[in-house]
Motif scaffolding. Structure first.
Motif, PDB file in Angstrom:
ATOM      1  N   THR A  68      50.067  53.027  68.708  1.00 48.68           N
ATOM      2  CA  THR A  68      50.162  54.101  69.715  1.00 48.68           C
ATOM      3  C   THR A  68      49.180  55.227  69.395  1.00 48.68           C
ATOM      4  OG1 THR A  68      52.511  53.618  69.977  1.00 48.68           O
ATOM      5  CG2 THR A  68      51.717  55.709  70.846  1.00 48.68           C
ATOM      6  N   LEU A 111      59.076  56.621  65.937  1.00 48.76           N
ATOM      7  CA  LEU A 111      58.842  57.197  67.258  1.00 48.76           C
ATOM      8  C   LEU A 111      59.852  56.657  68.277  1.00 48.76           C
ATOM      9  CD1 LEU A 111      54.929  57.166  67.626  1.00 48.76           C
ATOM     10  CD2 LEU A 111      56.410  59.126  67.181  1.00 48.76           C
ATOM     11  N   ARG A 148      53.003  63.019  73.707  1.00 52.56           N
ATOM     12  CA  ARG A 148      54.294  62.359  73.540  1.00 52.56           C
ATOM     13  C   ARG A 148      55.428  63.222  74.089  1.00 52.56           C
ATOM     14  NH1 ARG A 148      54.894  57.150  72.364  1.00 52.56           N
ATOM     15  NH2 ARG A 148      56.916  57.720  71.435  1.00 52.56           N
TER      16      ARG A 148
END
Length: 389
Positions: A68, A111, A148
Motif C-alpha cells: 500500500t 493498517l 488514509r
C-alpha cells in the motif's frame, strides 16, 4: 626630494609593493580567489543535493511488507528501491546517500486492524546527503497518513475537511534581493579579509621591513618632513589594499557564471552596481586600516615581530563582522561606530537593495578618518623622534 615629497614616496612605495610578485601572488590567491572558490564549491554541493532530489528515489527496508505504501509512493512519482544489506553501516561511512525507511513485517495487517504501525526513518546526521533527504521522506509519510485518513472518513460519509479545520497561508515579506543575502551575505566578509591581508604585507614591509633592512634611517636623512614620508607610505599601502579589494569585489561577477546550482544562481544577485558600492564603502576603511597597521609595526624591529604585534588587530577585524551574524536582533545603531562591523553592515544593506542613508555614511567616514589621522600622526611622531636621534 624634489616636487611633492609625499607623492615621490608614494610612487616609490607603490612600485616596491608591486615588485614583490611572490607576496602579491599569495595575497591574490588567498584573498581574491578564496570567495569565488568557496561559492563554486558551495554551488557544487547544492547542485549534488538538487540532482539527488530530482532522481525522486525512495529507499525502503522491508519493501515487500508495504504494498500500500509502495503504491502511494509510486503514484507520487517516486521510484522505490530496496535497502542494501548493511545499510546502517553504509550510512555511517557515507557510502549511502539516501535515508532508509524501515517497514515492520505486520505493516499491512496493522493498517487493516486500524492500528498504528511504526515506520522508522534511519539516517545519519553526520551524513549530509542522507540528512537532506530525511525531510522529503517525512513529508511523504505525512501525505500517506492524510490519504488514509481521508479515505477512512469518506467510507463513513464524513468529509475529509474535518481533519483540517484551519488552513495556513504564507506571506513572505522579503523581496528576491533580500532573500538572496542568504547566499551573498558572506561576500562582505571576504572583501574585508581581502583589504586586511592586502594592507598587512605592504604596511609591515614599509615600516618594520625597512627598519629590519636598515633603509629607514637613510630615508629620514632626506629633506622631506616625516609627515610627508608617512603620508606617501600610508597612501601607497592604502592603494595596494584598495587594489586587492577591487579585484575581490569584481571577481564575484564572473564567479556567478560558474555556479552549478540553479537555486544559487537565481538567488545570487551581485552585479556592477553592488561591486562599485562595495569599493566606495571599503575605500575609507582601507585607509584607516593601513594607518593602524603601520602604527603597530613602526615600533617593531623586524617583520616577524610586527606580525606578532598586529595579531590582535587582525583578530579584531576578522571577528567584528561576525557580530552582525550572531546578533539575533539584527542591525543596531552602535554597529555603525565600530570599524569593520560598520562596513559589513553597509555592504549588507547594498546586497539587500536598501538605501544606505546619509547619517550611516557620515558616521563610518568620520570614524575611518579619525583612525587614519591618529595612525598617520603616531607614525610621523615616531619617525620624527628617530630623525632627531
Amino acid at each position: 626630494m624634489k616636487g611633492w615629497p609625499a607623492w615621490t614616496v608614494f610612487v616609490k612605495e607603490w612600485v616596491d609593493a608591486l615588485r614583490d610578485r611572490r607576496t602579491l601572488a599569495v595575497v591574490l590567491l588567498s584573498s581574491v580567489l578564496m570567495g569565488p572558490l568557496v561559492l563554486i564549491a558551495l554551488s557544487g554541493l547544492v547542485a549534488s543535493f538538487e540532482s539527488r532530489a530530482e532522481r525522486r528515489e525512495v529507499v525502503l527496508d522491508g519493501i515487500e511488507h508495504a504494498p500500500t505504501l509502495v503504491n502511494y509512493l509510486q503514484r507520487q512519482g517516486f521510484a522505490v528501491k530496496p535497502a542494501p544489506e548493511g545499510f546502517e553501516q553504509k550510512l555511517r561511512r557515507s557510502e549511502l546517500g539516501d535515508p532508509v525507511l524501515v517497514v515492520p513485517k505486520d505493516f499491512e495487517s496493522a493498517l487493516r486492524r486500524a492500528e498504528v504501525p511504526v515506520l522508522v526513518l534511519v539516517s545519519d546526521s553526520a551524513n549530509k546527503r542522507s540528512e537532506a533527504g530525511s525531510g522529503r521522506l517525512q513529508r511523504l509519510v505525512a501525505g500517506f497518513n492524510r490519504e488514509r485518513s481521508t479515505l477512512a472518513l469518506a467510507l463513513r460519509g464524513v468529509s475529509g475537511e474535518v481533519l483540517e479545520p484551519v488552513r495556513l497561508g504564507e506571506k513572505d515579506l522579503a523581496n528576491p534581493q533580500t532573500r538572496g543575502t542568504q547566499i551573498t551575505g558572506m561576500l562582505p566578509f571576504f572583501v574585508l579579509m581581502a583589504v586586511l591581508y592586502g594592507a598587512l604585507n605592504a604596511a609591515l614591509d614599509t615600516t618594520a621591513g625597512e627598519r629590519e633592512r636598515g633603509s629607514l634611517e637613510p630615508l629620514l636623512m632626506n629633506p622631506a618632513s616625516p609627515l610627508s614620508l608617512v603620508l606617501g607610505k600610508s597612501a601607497a599601502v592604502s592603494a595596494v589594499a584598495l587594489l586587492i579589494a577591487v579585484l575581490s569585489c569584481f571577481s564575484f561577477i564572473p564567479a556567478q557564471w560558474l555556479l552549478r546550482s540553479d537555486t544559487l544562481a537565481a538567488l545570487f544577485q551581485f552585479g556592477w552596481r553592488e561591486a562599485l558600492w562595495f569599493v566606495a564603502i571599503i575605500a575609507p576603511f582601507a585607509a584607516a586600516l593601513s594607518a593602524l597597521l603601520m602604527a603597530v609595526a613602526i615600533r617593531c624591529r623586524s617583520v616577524k615581530e610586527a606580525q606578532a604585534s598586529s595579531a590582535v588587530l587582525i583578530l579584531a577585524v576578522s571577528l567584528l563582522p561576525l557580530v552582525g551574524l550572531l546578533n539575533p536582533g539584527g542591525e543596531e545603531r552602535w554597529h555603525l561606530w565600530v570599524p569593520a562591523l560598520a562596513q559589513n553592515t553597509l555592504m549588507t544593506r547594498v546586497l539587500k537593495g536598501e538605501a544606505l542613508g546619509l547619517e550611516p555614511v557620515v558616521i563610518t567616514l568620520a570614524v575611518c578618518a579619525v583612525l587614519a589621522l591618529l595612525g598617520v600622526g603616531f607614525v610621523a611622531r615616531v619617525l620624527r623622534r628617530a630623525a632627531v636621534r
